[in-house]
Design a protein around this motif. Structure first.
Motif, PDB file in Angstrom:
ATOM      1  N   ILE B 162       0.861  -1.190   0.000  1.00  0.00           N
ATOM      2  CA  ILE B 162       0.000   0.000   0.000  1.00  0.00           C
ATOM      3  C   ILE B 162       0.892   1.232   0.000  1.00  0.00           C
ATOM      4  O   ILE B 162       1.853   1.305   0.774  1.00  0.00           O
ATOM      5  CB  ILE B 162      -0.907   0.022   1.256  1.00  0.00           C
ATOM      6  N   PHE B 163       0.596   2.169  -0.886  1.00  0.00           N
ATOM      7  CA  PHE B 163       1.412   3.394  -0.929  1.00  0.00           C
ATOM      8  C   PHE B 163       0.552   4.651  -0.894  1.00  0.00           C
ATOM      9  O   PHE B 163      -0.634   4.635  -1.218  1.00  0.00           O
ATOM     10  CB  PHE B 163       2.331   3.399  -2.162  1.00  0.00           C
ATOM     11  N   LEU B 164       1.220   5.738  -0.514  1.00  0.00           N
ATOM     12  CA  LEU B 164       0.562   7.049  -0.395  1.00  0.00           C
ATOM     13  C   LEU B 164       1.519   8.071  -1.008  1.00  0.00           C
ATOM     14  O   LEU B 164       2.730   7.969  -0.834  1.00  0.00           O
ATOM     15  CB  LEU B 164       0.332   7.329   1.098  1.00  0.00           C
ATOM     16  N   THR B 207       2.016  11.472 -10.702  1.00  0.00           N
ATOM     17  CA  THR B 207       2.119  10.139 -10.100  1.00  0.00           C
ATOM     18  C   THR B 207       1.146   9.163 -10.755  1.00  0.00           C
ATOM     19  O   THR B 207       1.488   7.999 -11.004  1.00  0.00           O
ATOM     20  CB  THR B 207       1.843  10.198  -8.585  1.00  0.00           C
ATOM     21  N   GLY B 208      -0.067   9.637 -11.035  1.00  0.00           N
ATOM     22  CA  GLY B 208      -1.047   8.776 -11.708  1.00  0.00           C
ATOM     23  C   GLY B 208      -0.535   8.322 -13.070  1.00  0.00           C
ATOM     24  O   GLY B 208      -0.674   7.157 -13.452  1.00  0.00           O
ATOM     25  N   ILE B 297       9.005  12.503  -7.609  1.00  0.00           N
ATOM     26  CA  ILE B 297       7.700  12.235  -7.003  1.00  0.00           C
ATOM     27  C   ILE B 297       7.910  11.422  -5.731  1.00  0.00           C
ATOM     28  O   ILE B 297       8.773  10.564  -5.665  1.00  0.00           O
ATOM     29  CB  ILE B 297       6.824  11.404  -7.976  1.00  0.00           C
ATOM     30  N   ASN B 298       7.088  11.688  -4.746  1.00  0.00           N
ATOM     31  CA  ASN B 298       7.183  10.996  -3.484  1.00  0.00           C
ATOM     32  C   ASN B 298       6.140   9.882  -3.390  1.00  0.00           C
ATOM     33  O   ASN B 298       4.948  10.139  -3.555  1.00  0.00           O
ATOM     34  CB  ASN B 298       6.955  12.023  -2.364  1.00  0.00           C
ATOM     35  N   VAL B 299       6.553   8.640  -3.191  1.00  0.00           N
ATOM     36  CA  VAL B 299       5.599   7.580  -2.834  1.00  0.00           C
ATOM     37  C   VAL B 299       6.131   6.848  -1.612  1.00  0.00           C
ATOM     38  O   VAL B 299       7.311   6.529  -1.526  1.00  0.00           O
ATOM     39  CB  VAL B 299       5.345   6.554  -3.982  1.00  0.00           C
ATOM     40  N   THR B 300       5.263   6.626  -0.637  1.00  0.00           N
ATOM     41  CA  THR B 300       5.663   6.015   0.632  1.00  0.00           C
ATOM     42  C   THR B 300       4.875   4.723   0.845  1.00  0.00           C
ATOM     43  O   THR B 300       3.652   4.714   0.684  1.00  0.00           O
ATOM     44  CB  THR B 300       5.347   6.986   1.798  1.00  0.00           C
TER      45      THR B 300
END
Lengths: 338, 338
Positions: B162-164, B207-208, B297-300
């Motif tokens: 799962i990412f945000l 990001t999309g 881009i940041n994805v966590t």
């Protein structure tokens, strides 16, 4: 829906129309019945939105919820028809006030579904929110038309034949009866026919599609604000004069018992008939008429396009009347700028 | 916008979702962030509508007209981002009450134009009507995504990461400040940052698009109603469990001086951050993270998808909390069913 504009519609549109576009695939932006953009080598997508507010565009006193839904979608499909497009999808955004009951809302959606199913459209989305006062509906419709075949208001040229798909004015006469007596009153059979033209208008998709299939230069517009107002839209978009022959304009049979002064007001300035008004190059008129007849569609020659300062004239046995650029505000009875 | 639904949203949607479709080119109808239909061999079109009403979704007390326009379009673009689509066009339907002045309306359109221009979108149509009471805006956005690459909520499977895309909760904290003090009060620089996340949220289109370009199974959703509510949407659409690790969920730096009990409420149940929440198959997570970093881009990674009855859990050092399926009604302070 120019009759409910808070400002001068033309000025408003000019003010908010972007000076340039970003998307190369955009074919037609603001300014016609619908926007058009390229999607493939074969088809352009056609999209438009129409918003209706309780008390301004409809009331439960004159329309059952079923009819309100039916007619709201019909008005949108009519915009697609006026571009020559086939309907594909619709999206319904609705704001619901406390005084609308569940069964009324169901009726509203059933009315849309009947018409949507008939035109093989799918309901593909929407948004539902609460509203404090009026019911508000905003419908987006999406269709498509073969590349290069879209039918625009600016396509008219001097010498073109002006045509109409059917008699107009019945919707306005039906509304008058409904405002006088309410929808639960008893009506004669002729009156019931007039009401049905107001409550369940028929979008002229078949004629729009036939016109788009013809290899001819055609301008097309749908009659949402009256014959005069829609003639002006073609005249101004094309920079031409629209000359209508009064004796060629079909009068509804149902008007036989009415005063001509009254019904010509309905025919010229009453709206929401959703017939199509167009022009076709003179050399293609006979072919268009022949193919229409074969398809069971009615098109009537009601006049001729001429060169000169944009405007609309009605001729009758030597007399000429310059028509006014006005619509009709149904609920206030006030005339508005078209 | 589940927090302003007059009925149970799920039941309502079920009731009006057509049982079958007419159009062969329909790929996704009602049920995700947007609808998707085939347009060519290369691209699917993506469309959605969002309606906002004064006093329910926004007020002039907390937002300048410019911000209201900006944010309304941002919310719609965010729905396109959540499908992996690139934005193309927007259409604005607006009902204007007497208490909105011309310069306020111009501000509203300028706010939309700034964001629209930035994402190279064209305003291609609209409808403008009068309203007796509240300002109402319904925005239709259209974009496109490469065939077969759309990112749906139902794509999650057990084992996925799962990412945000960024910290959440700042919009809700900004709204709280605005409701307490009004937008013309003086604010500290940290407070101003929080306000800006509420007033001018940034849709995560980049990001999309990156996620759509990855040849990986990805579920995606945008945070309009809060982290809990959006996690539930993926859990229910995919029939999986979403297990979030509290210590992995990024806390905004600006919350340093606030009470954790308060800011976790904002983070889990506050809405309108318009970050993206998604899941990606575990084998593709490292690649996604690497490409994101390269693109700035940041994805966590904030948790893991597991099998079992659909639901959402928050884990913290051995403690497990079942999250509630609720959103937050911003103006009444009432909790609503998400």
């Amino acid at each position: 829906m120019g009759d409910s504009m808070p400002k001068d519609e033309f000025e408003w549109i000019q003010q908010h129309t972007p000076a340039h576009s970003h998307q190369k695939r955009l074919e037609e932006g603001i300014g016609d019945d619908a926007a058009v953009y390229k999607a493939s080598s074969f088809f352009d997508e056609v999209v438009c939105v129409d918003t209706m507010i309780e008390g301004i565009h409809f009331t439960k006193e004159t329309m059952a919820p079923y009819d309100i839904g039916y007619k709201a979608l019909a008005a949108n499909i009519s915009d697609l028809a006026a571009m020559g497009a086939e309907p594909s999808f619709y999206i319904v955004s609705i704001a619901i006030p406390p005084h609308w009951e569940d069964d009324e809302l169901s009726g509203l959606y059933e009315g849309m579904a009947e018409l949507g199913d008939r035109f093989e459209m799918d309901l593909i989305g929407g948004d539902t929110v609460s509203s404090a006062h009026e019911l508000m509906m905003s419908i987006t419709v999406i269709g498509r038309v073969e590349t290069g075949r879209r039918l625009l208001r600016r396509n008219a040229e001097p010498g073109d034949v002006i045509f109409l798909t059917g008699p107009v004015g019945r919707s306005a006469s039906g509304l008058k009866l409904l405002l006088e007596k309410g929808r639960h009153a008893s009506f004669s059979s002729i009156e019931q026919t007039l009401l049905s033209y107001h409550q369940r208008p028929e979008p002229q998709v078949k004629t729009g599609r036939l016109a788009a299939s013809l290899s001819a230069r055609i301008a097309l517009n749908d009659i949402s604000d009256g014959l005069a107002s829609e003639s002006f839209e073609i005249a101004e978009a094309s920079g031409v004069q629209m000359h209508l022959e009064q004796e060629l304009v079909p009068v509804p049979d149902e008007f036989a018992g009415y005063d001509p002064a009254e019904y010509w007001e309905w025919m010229l300035y009453g709206g929401e008939d959703f017939e199509l008004l167009g022009t076709v190059e003179a050399g293609s008129w006979e072919k268009f008429q022949r193919l229409s007849e074969a398809a069971g569609i009615n098109v009537t020659n009601i006049g001729r396009v001429e060169a000169g300062t944009a405007g609309v004239w009605l001729h009758n046995q030597g007399d000429t009347e310059a028509l006014e650029k006005k619509g009709y505000n149904h609920f206030s009875g006030k005339e508005g700028q078209g």
